[in-house]
Structure formats: C-alpha cells, structure tokens
Design a protein around this motif. Structure first.
Motif, PDB file in Angstrom:
ATOM      1  N   GLU A  27       0.906  -1.399   0.034  1.00 23.66           N
ATOM      2  CA  GLU A  27      -0.201  -0.104   0.050  1.00 23.66           C
ATOM      3  C   GLU A  27       1.155   1.204  -0.041  1.00 23.66           C
ATOM      4  N   VAL A  31       0.805   4.478  -2.574  1.00 24.65           N
ATOM      5  CA  VAL A  31       0.725   5.839  -2.242  1.00 24.65           C
ATOM      6  C   VAL A  31       1.741   6.707  -2.474  1.00 24.65           C
ATOM      7  N   TYR A  43      -2.896  12.673  -0.147  1.00 24.67           N
ATOM      8  CA  TYR A  43      -3.210  11.438  -0.371  1.00 24.67           C
ATOM      9  C   TYR A  43      -2.792  10.165   0.504  1.00 24.67           C
ATOM     10  N   LYS A  44      -1.808  10.705   1.390  1.00 21.07           N
ATOM     11  CA  LYS A  44      -1.510   9.668   2.395  1.00 21.07           C
ATOM     12  C   LYS A  44      -2.649   8.933   3.285  1.00 21.07           C
ATOM     13  N   ILE A  47      -6.410   7.733   0.332  1.00 25.24           N
ATOM     14  CA  ILE A  47      -6.159   6.615  -0.478  1.00 25.24           C
ATOM     15  C   ILE A  47      -6.994   5.444   0.322  1.00 25.24           C
TER      16      ILE A  47
END
Length: 205
Positions: A27, A31, A43-44, A47
C-alpha cells in the motif's frame, strides 16, 4: 517501471517527509507513487484499499484479465507499463463502438457496454464520475462482478455517494476519499499495482 536517479532522489524525499503511517509495504508503494505524481501529501490519508484489493488486482493482472478505462488519458497513462509486462488488453469506454445515446454520457454508455462484455474485468475510472455511477449500479444489480475497480474521479455532485457504495460492496476496490482525484492519480495507482504484480508473478513466469 524504470526509474531515473532523479526519481530515486524524489522518492527518498517523499520517504523522509511522509512520516508515520499504518500502510502495508505494498500500500505504501502505491501511495508514494501517487504523492510523487501529484506532489500532494494529503493522499497519504485519502487513498482507501478494500480488503485484499492489491492481491486480487495483482492476480487478475497475472491472469491477463481485460482492463477497461474511462478516458483516453487513462489508457495512455498505463499503456507503456502494461505492454511491457502482462500485456493485458485495454479498452476505453469513450472509444467503445455503441449506438448514439441522449440520456447518458459517452463514458457512462461506453463503460456499461464494455462492463457487460467483460463483467469480471479490471475497471479504472480516473475522470468520469458518470462511469463510476454506472459501474456501481451494475454491481448492485448483480450484472457484473469486477476483479478490481480503481476509482479516483473528482466528485462535486454525489448525492447518492457512489464512492461509499463501492467501498461497501464486496468488489475489491481502491478509491480516494473526499472530492480529490483525477486520471493522474488513477494512473499512478495502476502503474504501481502493475509493478508490484510483475514482481510477484511476471518475473517468475
């Protein structure tokens, strides 16, 4: 994907600035790709990965599952990487040959046509909100059962909260919370997943 030394330097900066997180290694790789593509560290926390989304997506890529995207920019964004790895067929909803429609957008009508043709495909929606709403409606009607959906369109009008409905479905999915998102984000997610899948499956085949 081949990285240049400047790419490595940029990724090192991202690693140093991203701070604490609870992401799995796979993941995290996705990211950081998105952050690298957008220079947006938000976006950390935006998502969202459904349970086993990456595993299901990687297995589907290795099985040469058909990929359906919403717009040509999305198709262009993943073309090089997919052609040099698993070589899955990729079709674009707005370029699907369909009869003229007046009550749906071209992306919506095209993705409905392709979804019924490839009901267990991989679907990547980076820009067209109407393509996402169509997919969710088809899932809830049990007309399709996608291997994976990556959905990152910017959404301003979503009274029925289609992203949340997708997240609550049994379909493996990767989405972005909030209004943010675009085809660049979707392409970064897809490219990261392709590279991870190639490491897991392709190099051993």
């Amino acid at each position: 994907m081949k990285w240049h030394v400047t790419d490595a330097q940029s990724l090192a900066i991202i690693d140093s600035e991203i701070g604490d997180h609870v992401l799995s290694p796979a993941e995290y790789e996705i990211v950081r790709r998105v952050i690298y593509a957008t220079a947006d560290f938000e976006y950390k926390s935006l998502i969202r990965f459904s349970e086993r989304a990456l595993q299901a997506g990687a297995a589907a890529l290795a099985a040469r599952t058909t990929i359906v995207v919403d717009v040509p920019m999305m198709q262009t964004g993943i073309a090089y990487n997919i052609q040099n790895t698993f070589a899955n067929p990729v079709y674009c909803s707005t370029e699907a040959l369909t009869r003229p429609q007046t009550d749906k957008t071209s992306a919506s009508w095209g993705i409905e046509t392709l979804a019924k043709r490839y009901p267990e495909g991989i679907f990547i929606v980076g820009q067209a909100q109407t393509a996402l709403t169509t997919l969710v409606d088809l899932i809830e009607a049990e007309e399709i059962n996608p291997a994976l959906i990556i959905a990152t369109p910017a959404i301003f009008l979503d009274d029925e909260d289609y992203k949340r409905r997708l997240q609550d479905s049994l379909v493996p999915n990767i989405t972005v919370d909030d209004r943010k998102g675009n085809a660049v984000v979707a392409a970064a997610i897809a490219d990261g997943l392709i590279d991870l899948a190639w490491q897991a499956y392709g190099k051993n085949s």
